[in-house]
Design a protein around this motif. Structure first.
Motif, PDB file in Angstrom:
ATOM      1  N   ASP A 281       0.832  -1.218   0.000  1.00 37.45           N
ATOM      2  CA  ASP A 281       0.000   0.000   0.000  1.00 37.45           C
ATOM      3  C   ASP A 281       0.866   1.268   0.000  1.00 37.45           C
ATOM      4  N   GLY A 282       2.189   1.101   0.068  1.00 35.01           N
ATOM      5  CA  GLY A 282       3.087   2.254  -0.037  1.00 35.01           C
ATOM      6  C   GLY A 282       3.368   2.652  -1.477  1.00 35.01           C
ATOM      7  N   LEU A 283       2.936   1.812  -2.419  1.00 37.15           N
ATOM      8  CA  LEU A 283       3.116   2.133  -3.841  1.00 37.15           C
ATOM      9  C   LEU A 283       2.157   3.276  -4.197  1.00 37.15           C
ATOM     10  N   PRO A 284       2.692   4.401  -4.688  1.00 38.34           N
ATOM     11  CA  PRO A 284       1.826   5.548  -4.981  1.00 38.34           C
ATOM     12  C   PRO A 284       0.696   5.185  -5.954  1.00 38.34           C
ATOM     13  N   THR A 285      -0.462   5.813  -5.746  1.00 40.17           N
ATOM     14  CA  THR A 285      -1.614   5.607  -6.633  1.00 40.17           C
ATOM     15  C   THR A 285      -1.659   6.661  -7.738  1.00 40.17           C
ATOM     16  N   HIS A 286      -0.906   7.757  -7.550  1.00 38.09           N
ATOM     17  CA  HIS A 286      -0.906   8.851  -8.522  1.00 38.09           C
ATOM     18  C   HIS A 286       0.523   9.324  -8.783  1.00 38.09           C
ATOM     19  N   TRP A 287       0.722   9.922  -9.950  1.00 37.89           N
ATOM     20  CA  TRP A 287       1.963  10.639 -10.222  1.00 37.89           C
ATOM     21  C   TRP A 287       1.744  12.102  -9.861  1.00 37.89           C
ATOM     22  N   TYR A 288       2.804  12.766  -9.396  1.00 34.92           N
ATOM     23  CA  TYR A 288       2.697  14.184  -9.039  1.00 34.92           C
ATOM     24  C   TYR A 288       3.201  15.060 -10.180  1.00 34.92           C
ATOM     25  N   ASN A 289       2.403  16.042 -10.558  1.00 30.96           N
ATOM     26  CA  ASN A 289       2.720  16.921 -11.687  1.00 30.96           C
ATOM     27  C   ASN A 289       3.129  18.307 -11.196  1.00 30.96           C
ATOM     28  N   LEU A 290       4.421  18.579 -11.168  1.00 28.40           N
ATOM     29  CA  LEU A 290       4.934  19.863 -10.670  1.00 28.40           C
ATOM     30  C   LEU A 290       4.456  21.041 -11.512  1.00 28.40           C
ATOM     31  N   LEU A 291       4.089  20.789 -12.784  1.00 25.57           N
ATOM     32  CA  LEU A 291       3.579  21.881 -13.633  1.00 25.57           C
ATOM     33  C   LEU A 291       2.441  22.633 -12.939  1.00 25.57           C
ATOM     34  N   SER A 292       1.688  21.900 -12.114  1.00 27.72           N
ATOM     35  CA  SER A 292       0.515  22.511 -11.465  1.00 27.72           C
ATOM     36  C   SER A 292       0.924  23.480 -10.364  1.00 27.72           C
ATOM     37  N   ASP A 293       2.156  23.439  -9.927  1.00 26.68           N
ATOM     38  CA  ASP A 293       2.568  24.238  -8.760  1.00 26.68           C
ATOM     39  C   ASP A 293       3.614  25.308  -9.058  1.00 26.68           C
ATOM     40  N   PHE A 294       4.087  25.392 -10.311  1.00 24.02           N
ATOM     41  CA  PHE A 294       5.061  26.446 -10.623  1.00 24.02           C
ATOM     42  C   PHE A 294       4.425  27.825 -10.418  1.00 24.02           C
ATOM     43  N   THR A 295       5.097  28.698  -9.666  1.00 27.80           N
ATOM     44  CA  THR A 295       4.574  30.060  -9.451  1.00 27.80           C
ATOM     45  C   THR A 295       4.653  30.863 -10.755  1.00 27.80           C
ATOM     46  N   GLU A 296       5.614  30.493 -11.594  1.00 25.90           N
ATOM     47  CA  GLU A 296       5.750  31.147 -12.902  1.00 25.90           C
ATOM     48  C   GLU A 296       5.656  30.033 -13.946  1.00 25.90           C
ATOM     49  N   PRO A 297       4.769  30.159 -14.946  1.00 27.77           N
ATOM     50  CA  PRO A 297       4.544  29.023 -15.850  1.00 27.77           C
ATOM     51  C   PRO A 297       5.793  28.627 -16.637  1.00 27.77           C
ATOM     52  N   LEU A 298       5.850  27.341 -16.958  1.00 25.54           N
ATOM     53  CA  LEU A 298       6.960  26.825 -17.768  1.00 25.54           C
ATOM     54  C   LEU A 298       6.810  27.341 -19.199  1.00 25.54           C
ATOM     55  N   PRO A 299       7.854  27.949 -19.776  1.00 25.54           N
ATOM     56  CA  PRO A 299       7.771  28.375 -21.185  1.00 25.54           C
ATOM     57  C   PRO A 299       7.453  27.173 -22.073  1.00 25.54           C
ATOM     58  N   PRO A 300       6.501  27.309 -22.996  1.00 23.12           N
ATOM     59  CA  PRO A 300       6.077  26.157 -23.805  1.00 23.12           C
ATOM     60  C   PRO A 300       7.127  25.787 -24.850  1.00 23.12           C
ATOM     61  N   PRO A 301       7.097  24.528 -25.320  1.00 19.35           N
ATOM     62  CA  PRO A 301       7.936  24.165 -26.470  1.00 19.35           C
ATOM     63  C   PRO A 301       7.419  24.895 -27.719  1.00 19.35           C
ATOM     64  N   LEU A 302       8.345  25.291 -28.589  1.00 18.28           N
ATOM     65  CA  LEU A 302       7.975  26.055 -29.779  1.00 18.28           C
ATOM     66  C   LEU A 302       8.220  25.267 -31.060  1.00 18.28           C
ATOM     67  N   HIS A 303       7.365  25.498 -32.053  1.00 17.84           N
ATOM     68  CA  HIS A 303       7.580  24.922 -33.369  1.00 17.84           C
ATOM     69  C   HIS A 303       8.779  25.620 -34.020  1.00 17.84           C
ATOM     70  N   PRO A 304       9.781  24.863 -34.470  1.00 18.49           N
ATOM     71  CA  PRO A 304      10.991  25.499 -35.000  1.00 18.49           C
ATOM     72  C   PRO A 304      10.717  26.362 -36.234  1.00 18.49           C
ATOM     73  N   GLY A 305       9.689  25.985 -37.002  1.00 18.91           N
ATOM     74  CA  GLY A 305       9.375  26.763 -38.204  1.00 18.91           C
ATOM     75  C   GLY A 305       8.645  28.046 -37.873  1.00 18.91           C
ATOM     76  N   THR A 306       7.528  27.915 -37.165  1.00 19.45           N
ATOM     77  CA  THR A 306       6.659  29.070 -36.926  1.00 19.45           C
ATOM     78  C   THR A 306       7.058  29.861 -35.682  1.00 19.45           C
ATOM     79  N   GLY A 307       7.781  29.256 -34.770  1.00 23.93           N
ATOM     80  CA  GLY A 307       8.079  29.922 -33.508  1.00 23.93           C
ATOM     81  C   GLY A 307       6.879  29.963 -32.577  1.00 23.93           C
ATOM     82  N   GLU A 308       5.783  29.314 -32.982  1.00 25.08           N
ATOM     83  CA  GLU A 308       4.570  29.262 -32.155  1.00 25.08           C
ATOM     84  C   GLU A 308       4.618  28.051 -31.219  1.00 25.08           C
TER      85      GLU A 308
END
Lengths: 440, 440
Positions: free
Chosen positions: A12-39
């Motif tokens: 029962d010590g095996l975690p039931t969920h993975w923890y996602n740090l993205l949800s807790d960053f005070t400043e959002p993670l810069p997104p990956p960009l398309h090399p062609g469009t820069g979007e």
């Protein structure tokens, strides 16, 4: 030596969920960009590479993501993993510090890599993928994916960095035992591989080149094949958080709160897995842990690289990611910790460093092996050269405790064993090892 | 696949005592005899070889012998070990049988051997021994003793059977990483080794020869050195009973009673460790388990040998032991399961066979590797060739259950992993392996 040294968790010590740090960053993670469009990259573009569930896990802001029962059933082969107190190492160092280590080497392939290989193979199987193409450095990731593919009935093709292919023949045999197909990279199987070989027939390869070849293999077989990456990406860091979640429970069993949390860092996934659940407590409970990522002095993306958008591979085929990088064309010298020979760093780990949630340090190879042998002879476990970077820093901190006569609690992630790396130990013990480059 | 597949014991599941089957034999075990006088060996003679505590454990009739705390603290590095249900193998075999396995490969050296190496090193350290001399076949025992000696601060000299020395270079490097000294046997370090080399310069060696060399090394350094054996003897079987004791607790957690208990058997120690606590229940609780020892068809001491007094080594320097033997000068063909290449069998295991408490079977090499690969690809753990003998028999029994449509509960001891044996897998997968002798 009669105090407890192991803190075993029940099933029962095996975690039931993975923890996602993205949800807790005070400043959002810069997104990956398309090399062609820069979007910013859109999900549909990523779904060419990965099954939808993994794309969703790459981008979601959800804090806790449930681990499927089928994945937990395979995790149960080796998880929960042990947390041990290094009482004999403490004694050898004559330190007042308490040193704990989380040991991921008990997995069937001897490292933490199955923590993400299992869900990646599972989600691909569910999505109807027939074959996975991937790269591997030291072979730990390739072994893990070959293992997971054999369990879920997927074909597996691995592009293995040539220097590791030569240094670690047993890793290749292990992957073949699981039924995978292995190619030394650069190979003549891809256009990019042939280009690299034309430029340098003696190329030792790099993770950046091997990633390009695996991506090209995927692109030329779109109906049957998806791509799989063993580090760097957000969903990989996510899956690895079982390490830190278990460690927090086990440190509570030990009745101690860590002052210092340590992990080695190449692409960043084992470090992230250990660190992010502690980073969460830092953010939400104002804990003042020191969390240290340790990299090789000869491949110092965090301590010498720049934080900027760069490609994840040498052929410039990946999205641009905001990360600490030495440049996508950086060719790391041939050290034995092949799993740490990567020009970049996980964007999430890079972001943690930028936000001051973690710190980074670099250790030279000979010091790493000195620490590895001291650990093997006192604790009895022969560590992987990658993992031994964390040991070297843990020993430094423990010695500082002795000198300053302060009792700190140190916990590090022993991400794998070194049973495939014994020729490196042989080089070190017989004085043939250099700080970097080939052994004498 | 949502039923439990692992049955983890907490720290309190680690046995506090070793179980001594000598106390429960309905007919006493014939004593070892002095080869000169033909009289039973006296403790003082054995104390030249072993520290007093181990001599006492070799001969005592006490049923339960307390495990010292210092030994339990080192056991805690990897014990209690997992008991797992092989649900994916059951599915692959389409069998109604339930197959469980006890996994000893999580120890730092990847096998069950530390279970006795740790107490042997500890008792020698307590008795003031400076150095231990031993032999090793596949290298699992030598690695385990090197590991234990490094923990307790003893020197360690290992005579390694030459064919394994050549087949398994990483085993040698592992022992050296722990600080041990290794010699390929027959070596030029001993009179007997030189004699063997003179008779056959190309000798591949055998456990019998290596034992003689280690004994001669001990005899020529009586002040500093004791001898250590990794199998066969009563105290070795005693120390290994932690395996079966944990397995009994874990099968209770699983809520099942085994019908069939299986272990591979070379000298007999991992089989004894698994089997003897179940034999105890057979004797005391009238359980009707089938308990099966599995040996290689090319070294069939129990299935083709005689039960008689014989020497434990080729040079005829050991006491005479009542055991199943192929003759002390039998030279086993070179199979990959080097740990099973021994002419004799543990006297206690031989006595169990004579009394009908256990049965024995033999399996040829190609069938062993077929089972090993099926297990690796379904369960995910690559087994040692030695352990795979047990898997082959477990699969046979599971298939019989399918054919007879009977649900039996099978448990076997997976005594070690095969990460040092991958060249053997390579030979098998590429069709170079023969039933015995060198690969094509």
């Amino acid at each position: 030596m009669s105090q407890a040294i192991q803190f075993p968790l029940g099933a029962d010590g095996l975690p039931t969920h993975w923890y996602n740090l993205l949800s807790d960053f005070t400043e959002p993670l810069p997104p990956p960009l398309h090399p062609g469009t820069g979007e910013p990259i859109t999900p549909d573009l990523m779904e060419a590479l990965l099954p939808p569930t993994l794309v969703e896990q790459e981008m979601t802001g959800e804090e806790m993501i449930e681990i499927p029962q089928e994945v937990r059933d395979v995790y149960a082969l080796y998880r929960p993993t042990p947390l041990l107190r290094a009482v004999r190492l403490e004694k050898a160092l004559q330190t007042p510090a308490h040193i704990y280590y989380k040991y991921e080497g008990v997995s069937p392939v001897g490292s933490h890599k199955p923590n993400t290989a299992i869900p990646q193979a599972y989600y691909n199987k569910m999505a109807g993928t027939q074959r996975l193409a991937t790269e591997t450095g030291a072979g730990q990731w390739g072994s893990a994916l070959a293992f997971a593919c054999s369990i879920f009935g997927l074909e597996c093709t691995v592009y293995m960095v040539k220097i590791s292919f030569e240094q670690k023949p047993y890793r290749k045999l292990l992957m073949e035992t699981y039924g995978a197909t292995i190619h030394a990279s650069p190979s003549d199987r891809t256009e990019f591989g042939r280009k690299m070989l034309a430029e340098d027939p003696d190329s030792r390869g790099s993770l950046g080149i091997a990633i390009s070849e695996a991506l090209e293999d995927r692109a030329t077989h779109p109906e049957t094949t998806k791509y799989s990456l063993g580090s760097v990406l957000n969903h990989v860091c996510l899956h690895q958080t079982v390490i830190g979640q278990e460690s927090i429970q086990q440190m509570e069993m030990a009745g101690e709160e860590p002052d210092i949390v340590i992990g080695c860092s190449g692409g960043g996934s084992n470090f992230a897995g250990m660190a992010f659940p502690f980073v969460r407590k830092k953010i939400k409970e104002q804990k003042n842990y020191r969390i240290i990522a340790v990299e090789p002095a000869s491949c110092p993306s965090m301590t010498k690289g720049e934080l900027r958008y760069d490609f994840g591979d040498t052929a410039q085929t990946t999205p641009l990611m905001m990360m600490h990088t030495l440049g996508h064309d950086f060719m790391p010298p041939s050290i034995h910790a092949g799993g740490l020979r990567y020009h970049g760093m996980s964007p999430m780990v890079s972001h943690c460093l930028k936000l001051g949630l973690i710190e980074a340090t670099a250790v030279p190879q000979l010091k790493v092996f000195e620490a590895a042998v001291q650990f093997a002879r006192s604790e009895g476990i022969v560590p992987a050269p990658e993992s031994a970077h964390g040991i070297a820093t843990a020993i430094d901190e423990a010695i500082r405790c002795r000198e300053e006569n302060t009792k700190k609690v140190i916990v590090f992630n022993l991400s794998g064993h070194g049973l495939f790396d014994l020729s490196a130990y042989d080089s070190y013990l017989n004085g043939r090892m250099q700080e970097s480059g080939d052994d004498a």
